[in-house]
Every structure is written in structure tokens, then in C-alpha cells.
Enzyme design. Structure first.
Site, PDB file in Angstrom:
ATOM      1  N   HIS A   1       5.532  -2.215   7.135  1.00 15.28           N
ATOM      2  CA  HIS A   1       6.021  -0.874   7.457  1.00 15.28           C
ATOM      3  C   HIS A   1       6.891  -0.859   8.722  1.00 15.28           C
ATOM      4  O   HIS A   1       7.746   0.011   8.867  1.00 15.28           O
ATOM      5  CB  HIS A   1       4.835   0.076   7.693  1.00 15.28           C
TER       6      HIS A   1
ATOM      7  N   THR B   1      -1.667  -6.882   5.408  1.00 14.34           N
ATOM      8  CA  THR B   1      -3.084  -6.521   5.383  1.00 14.34           C
ATOM      9  C   THR B   1      -3.740  -7.049   4.112  1.00 14.34           C
ATOM     10  O   THR B   1      -4.883  -7.523   4.136  1.00 14.34           O
ATOM     11  CB  THR B   1      -3.232  -4.983   5.480  1.00 14.34           C
TER      12      THR B   1
ATOM     13  N   CYS C   1       2.746  -7.056   1.835  1.00 17.35           N
ATOM     14  CA  CYS C   1       1.788  -6.407   2.727  1.00 17.35           C
ATOM     15  C   CYS C   1       0.968  -7.479   3.429  1.00 17.35           C
ATOM     16  O   CYS C   1       0.316  -8.300   2.768  1.00 17.35           O
ATOM     17  CB  CYS C   1       0.868  -5.499   1.920  1.00 17.35           C
TER      18      CYS C   1
ATOM     19  N   SER D   1       0.825  -1.204   0.000  1.00 19.25           N
ATOM     20  CA  SER D   1       0.000   0.000   0.000  1.00 19.25           C
ATOM     21  C   SER D   1       0.864   1.260   0.000  1.00 19.25           C
ATOM     22  O   SER D   1       0.384   2.331  -0.356  1.00 19.25           O
ATOM     23  CB  SER D   1      -0.873   0.013   1.255  1.00 19.25           C
TER      24      SER D   1
ATOM     25  N   CYS E   1       3.341  -6.192   9.964  1.00 21.23           N
ATOM     26  CA  CYS E   1       3.072  -5.145   8.965  1.00 21.23           C
ATOM     27  C   CYS E   1       4.435  -4.769   8.412  1.00 21.23           C
ATOM     28  O   CYS E   1       5.375  -4.520   9.183  1.00 21.23           O
ATOM     29  CB  CYS E   1       2.406  -3.936   9.621  1.00 21.23           C
TER      30      CYS E   1
HETATM   31  N1  DGL Z   1       2.297  -2.521   4.846  1.00 19.57           N
HETATM   32  C1  DGL Z   1       0.966  -2.951   5.180  1.00 19.57           C
HETATM   33  C2  DGL Z   1       1.037  -4.313   5.902  1.00 19.57           C
HETATM   34  O1  DGL Z   1       2.015  -5.025   5.821  1.00 19.57           O
HETATM   35  C3  DGL Z   1       0.057  -2.085   5.986  1.00 19.57           C
HETATM   36  C4  DGL Z   1      -0.264  -0.695   5.852  1.00 19.57           C
HETATM   37  C5  DGL Z   1      -1.725  -0.386   5.453  1.00 19.57           C
HETATM   38  O2  DGL Z   1      -2.647  -0.444   6.264  1.00 19.57           O
HETATM   39  O3  DGL Z   1      -1.850  -0.046   4.282  1.00 19.57           O
HETATM   40  O4  DGL Z   1       0.097  -4.698   6.533  1.00 19.57           O
END
Ligand code: DGL
Length: 260
Positions: A191, A77, A75, A12, A189
Site C-alpha cells: 500500500h 503481510t 502483499c 487485501s 507493505c
Molecule cells: N498490502 C498489505 C501488505 O503488503 C497490507 C495491508 C493489510 O494489512 O491488509 O502488507
């Protein structure tokens, strides 16, 4: 398979760069396209049906344009929800990123583990099933953070969040009682590893932070084989919105072998 495959890595936002870094180290010869779906960031703010529709449509366009040999959904999510839909729609192999609950529970000495992810990831049935299947007696605390992915984006763009703001997001991960403390935190996550140094500094006591990226890189090599040579090309960076990266972001991306 061509000796220098094309690998598409998507998230994302900027979190998937932590996965890109590991995959690119394992297959330095590949051609990389990194796609940040900033037009739909954060994924965790969207309902499940909307997220499935978005990611399947985006992948359709990207696969058509770039003809990748492999796609990494960097990602949690998205992966904990969308992977079966992607595999049903497209023939290209997909590697997902899902919470590293099994290795974390196996490695924990105190048998107290926390899973730190977006609110959407910790609510997913996929995540709950991983705990049922692999906790193996370990106590697992799920912690959904509404803000940490945004703080990671801000940090990368040169506007770091205050210590107290990050400390408040991670505080519920640290469980102390009955003579034992959490010793392992799953970074669920992509990030969050961008903030690793700050997470380590703000942790009330030392813990092991589990980053799934090395395991994803191993999976990519399992699927497409080891590198044919080690010539590295700068990866291409794309914002789904069509926006261009700022000078601050261009400098930060260069540290991940991306651009200009
Ligand atoms: N990088 C995304 C993950 O690994 C999450 C960030 C989002 O909510 O877009 O879950």
C-alpha cells in the site's frame, strides 16, 4: 505456456496495484485479474492461523475460477506467512512480495535502514530472519504501522489523510544520532508506494524509499518469459466482498490500466 498467459494478482486491498503496475509494464500482453480481498481487509488485523486459512481458501476458489498460469501475492503481510502453505496446496507458480531488506542494506551508505510495514509483517519470523541473514552489519529499525495501509486506501478513494497523521506514522523510521542518519526505508507493505509522493514530501530529510515491485516484475518474467506482443487488455478488477467499485475508485483504477 500460452503466449498470452493469465496472471492473477491479489492483495487485501488496493496496495497490490503498485505491483500490478510494474508486472503489467513487463508483460503487457498478459491477461490480468486483480483481486482485492476487501472482505478480509486489513490482513494485519488477523491472527496467523486465520490468515493462512483465509488466503488458502480464497486462492482455491480463484484458481478454480480463473485458471491462472501464475499468481502474484502482492502483499507482504500475506507473503511472509502464507507462501509455503500455498505452494503445498497448489501447483500453479506463486510469486510473493517480501520486504526488500537485502538490497536496502546493500545500498545504504550510512548503514542505517528502516523497514516500514504493517505491525504483522514486522513481527513475522520471516522478516526477522531476512535481517539476520542480510543486514550484514547495517542497523535495521523495524517500524510497524497500524494506520498507513488504511490511509493509502482512503487516499485512493479520494479522502486523503492529513499530513500530520502520515508524518506521525513514518516518524520512527527516521533515526538520527552518532553522526549518521537513516538513508533508506524499505516499503514493506504494497500500500505504501501509493503514498510515495506524500512520504517524500513529509520525510524530515531525504531518504531512498525501496519499493519491491520492479523486482517482482523481473521475477514474473523469469518464470513465464518475455512478452509475445505488446497488446494490452484492460485488467479485470474483483472485490472479494462482491462490492462494486465507486465512481471515484473506477477513475483511480483506470490510471492503473484496470477496468471498466
Ligand atoms: N498490502 C498489505 C501488505 O503488503 C497490507 C495491508 C493489510 O494489512 O491488509 O502488507
Amino acid at each position: 505456456m500460452a503466449s498470452a498467459p493469465t496472471i492473477l494478482i491479489s492483495d487485501s486491498g488496493l496496495g497490490g496495484l503498485t505491483v500490478h503496475r510494474e508486472v503489467a509494464a513487463a508483460r503487457a500482453d498478459a491477461k490480468y485479474i486483480y483481486v482485492a480481498d476487501d472482505a478480509f481487509f486489513p490482513y494485519s488485523a488477523h491472527g496467523e492461523a486465520a490468515l493462512v486459512e483465509r488466503v488458502v481458501a480464497l486462492m482455491g476458489t480463484l484458481i478454480e475460477t480463473h485458471r491462472p498460469d501464475l499468481v502474484v501475492i502482492a502483499c507482504n503481510t500475506a507473503s511472509t506467512l502464507v507462501l509455503p502453505h500455498l505452494r503445498a496446496h497448489f501447483t500453479v507458480p506463486f510469486v510473493g512480495t517480501v520486504p526488500a531488506i537485502k538490497p536496502a542494506c546493500a545500498a545504504s551508505v550510512t548503514k542505517r535502514v528502516s523497514v516500514l510495514g504493517t505491525e504483522a509483517t514486522v513481527a513475522r519470523e520471516y522478516t526477522r530472519a531476512l535481517i539476520r541473514d542480510f543486514a550484514n552489519g547495517t542497523e535495521v529499525t523495524l517500524v510497524g504501522s497500524a494506520r498507513l495501509a488504511g490511509y493509502a486506501e482512503a487516499e485512493f478513494n479520494g479522502a486523503p489523510a492529513a499530513d500530520a497523521e502520515i508524518a506521525a506514522e513514518i516518524a520512527p523510521c527516521f533515526v538520527d544520532g552518532d553522526d549518521r542518519r537513516t538513508d533508506t526505508i524499505v516499503l514493506a507493505c504494497t500500500h505504501y508506494p501509493l503514498l510515495l509522493a506524500r512520504l517524500e514530501q513529509l520525510a524530515p530529510w531525504p531518504v531512498a524509499f525501496q519499493d519491491p515491485a520492479p523486482a517482482i516484475a523481473r521475477r514474473v518474467v523469469d518464470l513465464i518469459g518475455p512478452p509475445g506482443h505488446d497488446r494490452r487488455l484492460p485488467a479485470q478488477f474483483v472485490f472479494s466482498s462482491g462490492n462494486k467499485p465507486s465512481p471515484t475508485l473506477i477513475a483511480a483504477l483506470a490510471r492503473f490500466g484496470i477496468g471498466p
